[in-house]
Design a protein around this motif. Structure first.
Motif, PDB file in Angstrom:
ATOM      1  N   GLN A  54      73.923  -8.639  46.474  1.00 14.30           N
ATOM      2  CA  GLN A  54      74.444  -9.922  46.255  1.00 14.30           C
ATOM      3  C   GLN A  54      75.565  -9.799  45.247  1.00 14.30           C
ATOM      4  N   ALA A  55      76.627 -10.756  45.440  1.00 13.26           N
ATOM      5  CA  ALA A  55      77.757 -10.565  45.069  1.00 13.26           C
ATOM      6  C   ALA A  55      78.177 -11.961  44.544  1.00 13.26           C
ATOM      7  N   ALA A  56      79.547 -12.560  44.106  1.00 11.44           N
ATOM      8  CA  ALA A  56      79.896 -13.535  43.830  1.00 11.44           C
ATOM      9  C   ALA A  56      80.062 -14.375  45.019  1.00 11.44           C
ATOM     10  N   ASP A  57      80.081 -13.858  46.236  1.00 13.57           N
ATOM     11  CA  ASP A  57      80.140 -14.708  47.470  1.00 13.57           C
ATOM     12  C   ASP A  57      79.808 -13.690  48.564  1.00 13.57           C
ATOM     13  N   ASP A  58      79.871 -14.322  49.664  1.00 10.26           N
ATOM     14  CA  ASP A  58      79.266 -13.522  51.047  1.00 10.26           C
ATOM     15  C   ASP A  58      80.386 -12.487  51.402  1.00 10.26           C
TER      16      ASP A  58
ATOM     17  N   LEU B  21      80.173  -4.390  50.036  1.00  8.08           N
ATOM     18  CA  LEU B  21      79.394  -3.383  49.638  1.00  8.08           C
ATOM     19  C   LEU B  21      78.484  -2.860  50.926  1.00  8.08           C
ATOM     20  N   SER B  22      77.884  -3.763  51.697  1.00  8.56           N
ATOM     21  CA  SER B  22      77.218  -3.380  52.546  1.00  8.56           C
ATOM     22  C   SER B  22      77.823  -2.687  53.783  1.00  8.56           C
ATOM     23  N   ARG B  23      79.369  -3.160  53.856  1.00 13.04           N
ATOM     24  CA  ARG B  23      80.146  -2.587  54.959  1.00 13.04           C
ATOM     25  C   ARG B  23      80.421  -1.258  54.546  1.00 13.04           C
TER      26      ARG B  23
ATOM     27  N   HIS C 116      74.635 -11.080  50.939  1.00 13.13           N
ATOM     28  CA  HIS C 116      74.571 -12.449  50.733  1.00 13.13           C
ATOM     29  C   HIS C 116      75.391 -12.899  49.415  1.00 13.13           C
ATOM     30  N   GLY C 117      76.139 -13.858  49.247  1.00 11.31           N
ATOM     31  CA  GLY C 117      76.539 -14.216  48.084  1.00 11.31           C
ATOM     32  C   GLY C 117      75.540 -14.715  47.174  1.00 11.31           C
ATOM     33  N   VAL C 118      75.783 -14.732  45.926  1.00 13.91           N
ATOM     34  CA  VAL C 118      74.627 -15.022  44.515  1.00 13.91           C
ATOM     35  C   VAL C 118      74.042 -16.641  45.071  1.00 13.91           C
TER      36      VAL C 118
ATOM     37  N   VAL D 242      67.319  -5.244  44.638  1.00 11.54           N
ATOM     38  CA  VAL D 242      68.354  -6.026  44.786  1.00 11.54           C
ATOM     39  C   VAL D 242      69.718  -5.643  43.863  1.00 11.54           C
ATOM     40  N   VAL D 243      70.697  -5.325  44.410  1.00  6.27           N
ATOM     41  CA  VAL D 243      71.923  -4.847  43.796  1.00  6.27           C
ATOM     42  C   VAL D 243      72.826  -5.982  43.630  1.00  6.27           C
ATOM     43  N   PHE D 244      73.069  -6.406  42.501  1.00  7.50           N
ATOM     44  CA  PHE D 244      74.145  -7.512  41.856  1.00  7.50           C
ATOM     45  C   PHE D 244      75.456  -7.046  41.695  1.00  7.50           C
ATOM     46  N   ASP D 245      76.254  -6.846  42.519  1.00  9.72           N
ATOM     47  CA  ASP D 245      77.652  -6.048  42.466  1.00  9.72           C
ATOM     48  C   ASP D 245      78.711  -7.331  42.398  1.00  9.72           C
TER      49      ASP D 245
END
Length: 195
Positions: free
Chosen positions: A77-81, A87-89, A131-133, A145-148
């Motif tokens: 999860q990050a600020a937006d999608d 990160l996942s890419r 997904h975005g947060v 869950v990784v909040f990056d």
């Protein structure tokens, strides 16, 4: 079957392939991430200065987690999608090209918001989802869950904005399986940082 290799060793193999110079700080981060993942703590905070390659190291870390346990499910999860998918890419790229990860991806064209390794036993939840947060992810399940970079200037300027961000991040509690872990990765953007 779980395989064992230190994250630092896994990272150094990748760094050599990428022809990176690895400063001691990166090895310290590798050791910290491994201790967090293998340890009993359920919440970890990796808060460090800009330009320290936090997200790059975390993308390799996620590939290592899946190398060691192909049944693990991770939610980025990050600020937006868009930021979450970066990160996942990067993790998908490591899974494609790391010598120890050969054959882990069933195909190369998987969407970055939903990556599966061949040993994922969960038909409903991918190995890595992004997904975005503020996205709705309440029906998912994850071991980590990784909040990056969830905190950015546009979502932390006011008390109300920070409260909304905390509420959305709190939903991860309902996504995590028992014993699941939350990893916060970022740089503070305000004196009242959520970190």
């Amino acid at each position: 079957m779980k395989r064992r290799i230190s994250f630092a060793a896994f990272f150094l193999i990748w760094a050599d392939l990428q022809r990176w110079k690895v400063p001691p700080l990166h090895l310290e981060l590798c050791d910290w991430l491994e201790r967090f993942w293998r340890g009993s703590a359920r919440i970890g905070v990796l808060m460090i200065f800009r330009g320290a390659s936090k997200s790059t190291i975390v993308s390799v870390f996620q590939a290592w987690v899946l190398y060691e346990d192909g049944t693990a499910r991770l939610l980025d999860q990050a600020a937006d999608d868009r930021v979450a998918r970066k990160l996942s890419r990067a993790t998908r790229g490591v899974l494609r090209r790391h010598p120890l990860c050969r054959g882990m991806l069933p195909r190369d064209d998987q969407a970055v918001e939903s990556i599966n390794v061949v040993t994922n036993e969960d038909d409903r939840n991918p190995s890595v989802s992004a997904h975005g947060v503020l996205s709705n992810v309440t029906s998912g399940r994850a071991d980590g869950v990784v909040f990056d970079d969830v905190e950015v200037p546009k979502n932390c300027r006011t008390d109300a904005a920070r409260e909304q961000l905390r509420d959305r991040m709190g939903e991860a509690t309902h996504i995590l399986v028992p014993g699941g872990k939350k990893l916060f990765v970022g740089t503070p953007h305000t004196h009242a940082s959520i970190y």
